[in-house]
Design an enzyme around this catalytic site. Structure first.
Site, PDB file in Angstrom:
ATOM      1  N   PHE A  38     -14.115  38.981  69.586  1.00 20.43           N
ATOM      2  CA  PHE A  38     -13.752  40.289  70.541  1.00 20.43           C
ATOM      3  C   PHE A  38     -12.559  40.117  71.292  1.00 20.43           C
ATOM      4  CE2 PHE A  38     -12.983  43.482  72.966  1.00 20.43           C
ATOM      5  CZ  PHE A  38     -12.787  44.463  72.261  1.00 20.43           C
ATOM      6  N   ASP A  85     -10.663  32.600  75.956  1.00 23.04           N
ATOM      7  CA  ASP A  85     -10.626  33.472  76.635  1.00 23.04           C
ATOM      8  C   ASP A  85     -12.046  33.492  76.642  1.00 23.04           C
ATOM      9  OD1 ASP A  85     -11.775  36.310  76.888  1.00 23.04           O
ATOM     10  OD2 ASP A  85     -11.590  37.008  74.776  1.00 23.04           O
ATOM     11  N   LYS A 129     -12.165  41.445  83.540  1.00 28.52           N
ATOM     12  CA  LYS A 129     -13.526  41.683  84.286  1.00 28.52           C
ATOM     13  C   LYS A 129     -13.998  41.183  85.116  1.00 28.52           C
ATOM     14  CE  LYS A 129     -15.468  42.713  79.408  1.00 28.52           C
ATOM     15  NZ  LYS A 129     -14.673  42.024  78.349  1.00 28.52           N
TER      16      LYS A 129
HETATM   17  C1  LIG Z   1     -13.954  42.371  77.280  1.00 34.65           C
HETATM   18  C2  LIG Z   1     -13.203  41.532  76.275  1.00 34.65           C
HETATM   19  C3  LIG Z   1     -12.123  41.674  76.802  1.00 34.65           C
HETATM   20  C4  LIG Z   1     -10.768  42.871  76.801  1.00 34.65           C
HETATM   21  O1  LIG Z   1     -10.627  42.955  77.806  1.00 34.65           O
HETATM   22  P1  LIG Z   1     -10.248  44.339  78.001  1.00 34.65           P
HETATM   23  O2  LIG Z   1     -10.092  44.389  79.755  1.00 34.65           O
HETATM   24  O3  LIG Z   1     -11.725  45.478  77.537  1.00 34.65           O
HETATM   25  O4  LIG Z   1      -8.993  44.679  77.605  1.00 34.65           O
HETATM   26  C5  LIG Z   1     -11.564  40.653  75.775  1.00 34.65           C
HETATM   27  N1  LIG Z   1     -11.644  39.464  75.569  1.00 34.65           N
HETATM   28  C6  LIG Z   1     -13.308  39.303  75.679  1.00 34.65           C
HETATM   29  C7  LIG Z   1     -13.765  38.153  75.480  1.00 34.65           C
HETATM   30  C8  LIG Z   1     -13.908  41.069  76.189  1.00 34.65           C
HETATM   31  O5  LIG Z   1     -15.170  40.461  76.415  1.00 34.65           O
END
Ligand SMILES: *Cc1c(COP(=O)(O)O)cnc(C)c1O
Length: 399
Positions: A130, A215, A244
């Site tokens: 994701f 990521d 986050k």
């Molecule tokens: C939450 C998340 C995203 C997206 O972040 P947003 O602030 O919602 O755009 C991308 N990669 C990972 C691993 C995430 O947990």
């Protein structure tokens, strides 16, 4: 007709919170919930942390926004601190996780373009990934449920099964710009990537002139007991997306990179109006004050291990509800036998907030500041929720 003027794109619970105190959230009608989701790994140091509140209030009285047309002293300071604590030399501030990933992807593509390799723009990602909800990051994530109905998938993203080196080798070629991976898949269901696999990725990248993107939007800022999860493996990326937890609840993200990679983004190639806004920089620095303080990470490791052991006990004593506990630090997942959504609902009833994820997993990701006493309360409530589910199973069987 629905009673709200908000878009209906979220399946919200009925809970409406009024304020938060540390690991607790309090509803408008005074009910107290133990927050074991941290708003999906965002409230890294809990709610209303006095140091964060003070930093935001002080900044709010001074300056909110000046744009990126001018100097950013607090951004310089935050970038310097992140660079000193990581592999990175350079930091670009943005407003969200998806934007951090977009910046990482653009940076990787432009890096090769600058070397005369304009066809080298493919990014390889991994099943269960994701990376966000923009048109670029849904293509990167490659999940049909997020792509459906939004037009042609953006080109230049190839996906392979996680852990499958042969499949990876088969897909990379002269068109491959970068590999992108979460060191622990968050939305995918707290799926840990083996250190050996990360090492193999690094090696493949080095041998083929490919960039490695981590990521760490969910795993970063202390969530796993290190400032960044890659630090457990010793494998360093070229580019890393962060968001986050870095704002502790203030919307912000960052793209970190080596000097060589970051140099691809010269003036005019990329930008954001709000990214690196003084309010965000003040809060980001305040979050780092807390998580970089002496002994903080060791505490997260110790408490995370204790919590994981207690969750393992919970799994053992409720085999009809759970299958497994997994994860690291305070990024833990309970793989369920019953539907994960049912367990999350039972946890709400027991006064605890957890977050469902893919692979039928319930994520337990409390603020990193949660105390041992609060962990004990959390486990009691998780136990209570498991008991309630078992009662329902027995009733169901009797019918
Ligand atoms: C939450 C998340 C995203 C997206 O972040 P947003 O602030 O919602 O755009 C991308 N990669 C990972 C691993 C995430 O947990």
């Amino acid at each position: 007709m629905s009673a709200t003027a908000l878009f209906g794109n979220y399946a919200r619970s009925k809970l409406a919170f009024d304020h938060g105190e540390g690991v607790w959230l309090v509803t408008k009608d005074g009910r107290r919930f133990l927050d074991c989701g941290s708003g999906i790994a965002v409230n890294s140091v809990g709610h209303s942390h006095p140091h964060l509140v003070a930093a935001l209030q002080e900044q709010a009285g001074k300056l909110w926004h000046v744009s990126n047309l001018h100097q950013s002293p607090d951004g310089e300071r935050l970038a310097q601190r992140l660079a000193e604590a990581t592999f990175a030399d350079k930091v670009l501030f943005v407003n969200s996780g998806a934007e951090a990933m977009e910046a990482a992807i653009k940076c990787a593509r432009r890096y090769h373009y600058d070397r005369g390799d304009k066809d080298r723009f493919h990014i390889v990602t991994f099943e269960g990934a994701f990376h966000g909800r923009t048109l670029g990051t849904i293509a990167a994530g490659g999940q049909e449920k997020y792509l459906e109905g939004f037009g042609p998938k953006a080109p230049g993203f190839d996906q392979v099964p996680t852990g499958d080196l042969d499949a990876l080798k088969a897909v990379i070629g002269p068109h491959t710009a970068a590999l992108a991976i979460e060191p622990i898949q968050g939305e995918g269901g707290i799926r840990e990537i083996q250190t050996d696999f990360l090492k193999a990725l690094r090696k493949l990248c080095d041998e083929n002139g490919i960039l490695l993107i981590f990521d760490e939007i969910q795993t970063g800022v202390g969530r796993t007991g290190k400032l960044f999860a890659y630090q457990w493996s010793g494998v360093e990326p070229d580019i890393m997306a962060v968001a986050k937890g870095i704002g502790g609840g203030f919307p912000m993200g960052a793209c970190l990179a080596t000097a060589e990679t970051a140099s691809a983004l010269v003036p005019g190639t990329h930008g954001t109006t709000f990214g690196g806004n003084p309010l965000a920089m003040a809060v980001g620095n305040a979050v780092l004050d807390v998580v970089l303080s002496d002994g903080f990470m060791e505490e997260v490791q110790r408490k995370g291990l204790n919590l994981k052991q207690k969750l393992a006990g919970l799994v053992d004593s409720h085999p009809k509800v759970f299958e497994q506990v997994r994860g690291n630090g305070m990024m833990l997942g309970l793989k369920c036998v019953v539907p994960a959504g049912d367990y999350v609902a039972a946890a709400y009833d027991a006064g605890l907030l957890a977050v469902p994820a893919g692979d039928n997993v319930v994520r337990i990701m409390p603020p990193l500041t949660m105390t041992e006493d609060e962990i004990a309360v959390a486990v009691e409530r998780l136990e209570q929720a498991a008991g309630a589910i078992e009662e329902k199973l027995v009733e169901g069987a009797a019918e």
